[in-house]
Design a protein around this motif. Structure first.
Motif, PDB file in Angstrom:
ATOM      1  N   ASP A 121       0.778  -1.184  -0.024  1.00  0.00           N
ATOM      2  CA  ASP A 121      -0.062   0.020  -0.034  1.00  0.00           C
ATOM      3  C   ASP A 121       0.923   1.219  -0.148  1.00  0.00           C
ATOM      4  O   ASP A 121       1.793   1.454   0.768  1.00  0.00           O
ATOM      5  N   CYS A 122       0.856   2.066  -0.992  1.00  0.00           N
ATOM      6  CA  CYS A 122       1.554   3.083  -1.220  1.00  0.00           C
ATOM      7  C   CYS A 122       0.771   4.466  -1.189  1.00  0.00           C
ATOM      8  O   CYS A 122      -0.039   4.567  -1.597  1.00  0.00           O
ATOM      9  N   GLN A 123       1.960   5.521  -0.847  1.00  0.00           N
ATOM     10  CA  GLN A 123       1.228   7.012  -0.828  1.00  0.00           C
ATOM     11  C   GLN A 123       2.331   7.819  -1.060  1.00  0.00           C
ATOM     12  O   GLN A 123       3.448   7.651  -0.712  1.00  0.00           O
ATOM     13  N   ILE A 124       1.998   8.927  -1.608  1.00  0.00           N
ATOM     14  CA  ILE A 124       2.785   9.917  -2.077  1.00  0.00           C
ATOM     15  C   ILE A 124       2.548  11.168  -1.316  1.00  0.00           C
ATOM     16  O   ILE A 124       1.228  11.589  -1.564  1.00  0.00           O
ATOM     17  N   MET A 125       3.151  11.792  -0.293  1.00  0.00           N
ATOM     18  CA  MET A 125       2.734  12.874   0.511  1.00  0.00           C
ATOM     19  C   MET A 125       3.492  14.287   0.048  1.00  0.00           C
ATOM     20  O   MET A 125       4.557  14.271  -0.399  1.00  0.00           O
ATOM     21  N   ILE A 126       2.832  15.482  -0.072  1.00  0.00           N
ATOM     22  CA  ILE A 126       3.540  16.660  -0.079  1.00  0.00           C
ATOM     23  C   ILE A 126       3.018  17.511   0.875  1.00  0.00           C
ATOM     24  O   ILE A 126       1.863  17.724   1.328  1.00  0.00           O
ATOM     25  N   GLU A 127       3.979  17.722   1.969  1.00  0.00           N
ATOM     26  CA  GLU A 127       3.794  18.617   3.462  1.00  0.00           C
ATOM     27  C   GLU A 127       2.528  18.041   3.999  1.00  0.00           C
ATOM     28  O   GLU A 127       1.424  18.546   4.321  1.00  0.00           O
ATOM     29  N   LYS A 128       2.765  16.819   4.285  1.00  0.00           N
ATOM     30  CA  LYS A 128       1.813  15.546   5.056  1.00  0.00           C
ATOM     31  C   LYS A 128       0.414  15.505   4.228  1.00  0.00           C
ATOM     32  O   LYS A 128      -0.516  15.369   5.005  1.00  0.00           O
ATOM     33  N   GLN A 129      -0.127  16.124   3.170  1.00  0.00           N
ATOM     34  CA  GLN A 129      -0.985  15.822   2.502  1.00  0.00           C
ATOM     35  C   GLN A 129      -0.828  14.661   1.416  1.00  0.00           C
ATOM     36  O   GLN A 129       0.019  14.774   0.765  1.00  0.00           O
ATOM     37  N   CYS A 130      -1.702  13.718   1.503  1.00  0.00           N
ATOM     38  CA  CYS A 130      -1.603  12.592   0.489  1.00  0.00           C
ATOM     39  C   CYS A 130      -2.014  13.117  -0.781  1.00  0.00           C
ATOM     40  O   CYS A 130      -3.147  13.559  -0.751  1.00  0.00           O
ATOM     41  N   VAL A 131      -1.148  12.962  -2.020  1.00  0.00           N
ATOM     42  CA  VAL A 131      -1.690  13.109  -3.095  1.00  0.00           C
ATOM     43  C   VAL A 131      -1.617  12.167  -4.131  1.00  0.00           C
ATOM     44  O   VAL A 131      -2.392  12.283  -5.223  1.00  0.00           O
ATOM     45  N   VAL A 132      -1.137  11.210  -3.884  1.00  0.00           N
ATOM     46  CA  VAL A 132      -1.200   9.600  -4.583  1.00  0.00           C
ATOM     47  C   VAL A 132      -1.314   8.586  -3.506  1.00  0.00           C
ATOM     48  O   VAL A 132      -0.735   8.727  -2.726  1.00  0.00           O
ATOM     49  N   SER A 133      -2.237   7.874  -4.136  1.00  0.00           N
ATOM     50  CA  SER A 133      -2.302   6.494  -3.292  1.00  0.00           C
ATOM     51  C   SER A 133      -2.760   5.196  -3.941  1.00  0.00           C
ATOM     52  O   SER A 133      -3.199   5.497  -5.157  1.00  0.00           O
ATOM     53  N   GLY A 134      -2.254   4.119  -3.694  1.00  0.00           N
ATOM     54  CA  GLY A 134      -2.624   2.914  -4.642  1.00  0.00           C
ATOM     55  C   GLY A 134      -1.809   1.573  -4.023  1.00  0.00           C
ATOM     56  O   GLY A 134      -0.907   1.838  -2.929  1.00  0.00           O
ATOM     57  N   LYS A 135      -2.277   0.503  -4.553  1.00  0.00           N
ATOM     58  CA  LYS A 135      -1.603  -0.510  -4.199  1.00  0.00           C
ATOM     59  C   LYS A 135      -0.742  -1.292  -5.508  1.00  0.00           C
ATOM     60  O   LYS A 135      -1.234  -1.242  -6.375  1.00  0.00           O
ATOM     61  N   LEU A 136       0.457  -1.424  -5.069  1.00  0.00           N
ATOM     62  CA  LEU A 136       1.360  -2.257  -6.044  1.00  0.00           C
ATOM     63  C   LEU A 136       1.511  -3.636  -5.721  1.00  0.00           C
ATOM     64  O   LEU A 136       1.869  -4.079  -4.723  1.00  0.00           O
ATOM     65  N   ASN A 137       1.613  -4.260  -6.975  1.00  0.00           N
ATOM     66  CA  ASN A 137       1.926  -5.967  -6.734  1.00  0.00           C
ATOM     67  C   ASN A 137       3.319  -5.810  -7.819  1.00  0.00           C
ATOM     68  O   ASN A 137       3.398  -5.281  -8.500  1.00  0.00           O
ATOM     69  N   VAL A 138       4.059  -6.714  -6.641  1.00  0.00           N
ATOM     70  CA  VAL A 138       5.474  -6.592  -7.259  1.00  0.00           C
ATOM     71  C   VAL A 138       5.929  -8.098  -7.366  1.00  0.00           C
ATOM     72  O   VAL A 138       5.567  -8.912  -6.393  1.00  0.00           O
ATOM     73  N   TYR A 139       7.003  -8.590  -7.949  1.00  0.00           N
ATOM     74  CA  TYR A 139       7.570  -9.608  -8.429  1.00  0.00           C
ATOM     75  C   TYR A 139       9.142  -9.733  -8.405  1.00  0.00           C
ATOM     76  O   TYR A 139       9.806  -8.937  -8.963  1.00  0.00           O
ATOM     77  N   GLU A 140       9.653 -10.472  -7.543  1.00  0.00           N
ATOM     78  CA  GLU A 140      11.188 -10.736  -7.813  1.00  0.00           C
ATOM     79  C   GLU A 140      11.500 -12.088  -8.375  1.00  0.00           C
ATOM     80  O   GLU A 140      11.682 -13.089  -7.851  1.00  0.00           O
ATOM     81  N   PRO A 141      12.056 -11.793  -9.914  1.00  0.00           N
ATOM     82  CA  PRO A 141      12.259 -13.192 -10.498  1.00  0.00           C
ATOM     83  C   PRO A 141      13.521 -13.450  -9.867  1.00  0.00           C
ATOM     84  O   PRO A 141      14.367 -12.996  -9.578  1.00  0.00           O
TER      85      PRO A 141
END
Length: 160
Positions: A121-141
């Motif tokens: 679960d990821c977020q990008i914050m600018i000055e403590k305000q969430c401007v992007v959120s989403g869930k990423l699925n990743v794999y390590e080959p």
């Protein structure tokens, strides 16, 4: 705790390293940051007005996950490994671009891990305000899969 720059935990080379500072890493999370300005590592990717398009958000979040993985690998004397972004869900943003002179704080929180597959679960914050959120699925080959992907051999073929 003192951390190296993000590039030390990633298998990427400049200019594809898009995050700079590491602020926190623990068993289940990672926080990194990068500044949006013409003097930062993001400079090659900025728009005419020195802002950064929001479509870079998914890569910033994926690289933060890569830092988390690289850090834990280093603790086990392993070099940073290539990871693959399988996809994202529920990715939302409130901005079309990240403004010039903003500091992006990127948070990645482990939700689920199973062998080499994980969800964050990821977020990008600018000055403590969430401007992007989403869930990423990743794999390590593994090395065999990487060799296959890069045309070095066929999947299942034994090394000579």
């Amino acid at each position: 705790m003192q951390y190296y720059l993000a590039e030390n935990y990633l298998p990427h080379e400049k200019p594809m390293v898009m995050i700079e500072h590491v602020h926190q890493i623990d068993e289940n999370s990672c926080i990194c940051s990068v500044d949006v300005n013409q003097h930062s590592i993001l400079a090659p990717f900025l728009n005419e007005d020195n802002s950064l398009s929001n479509f870079y958000a998914i890569e910033l979040m994926a690289q933060t996950i890569g830092v988390w993985n690289g850090y834990h690998g280093m603790k086990n004397n392993q070099p940073p490994r290539l990871g693959m972004l399988l996809g994202g869900r529920s990715i939302t943003t409130t901005l079309p671009t990240f403004p010039h002179h903003s500091r992006l704080m990127i948070h990645a929180n482990l939700v689920l891990a199973d062998a080499r597959l994980a969800n964050f679960d990821c977020q990008i914050m600018i000055e403590k305000q969430c401007v992007v959120s989403g869930k990423l699925n990743v794999y390590e080959p593994d090395n065999n899969e990487l060799d296959f992907l890069f045309g070095k051999k066929r999947l299942g073929e034994q090394k000579q």
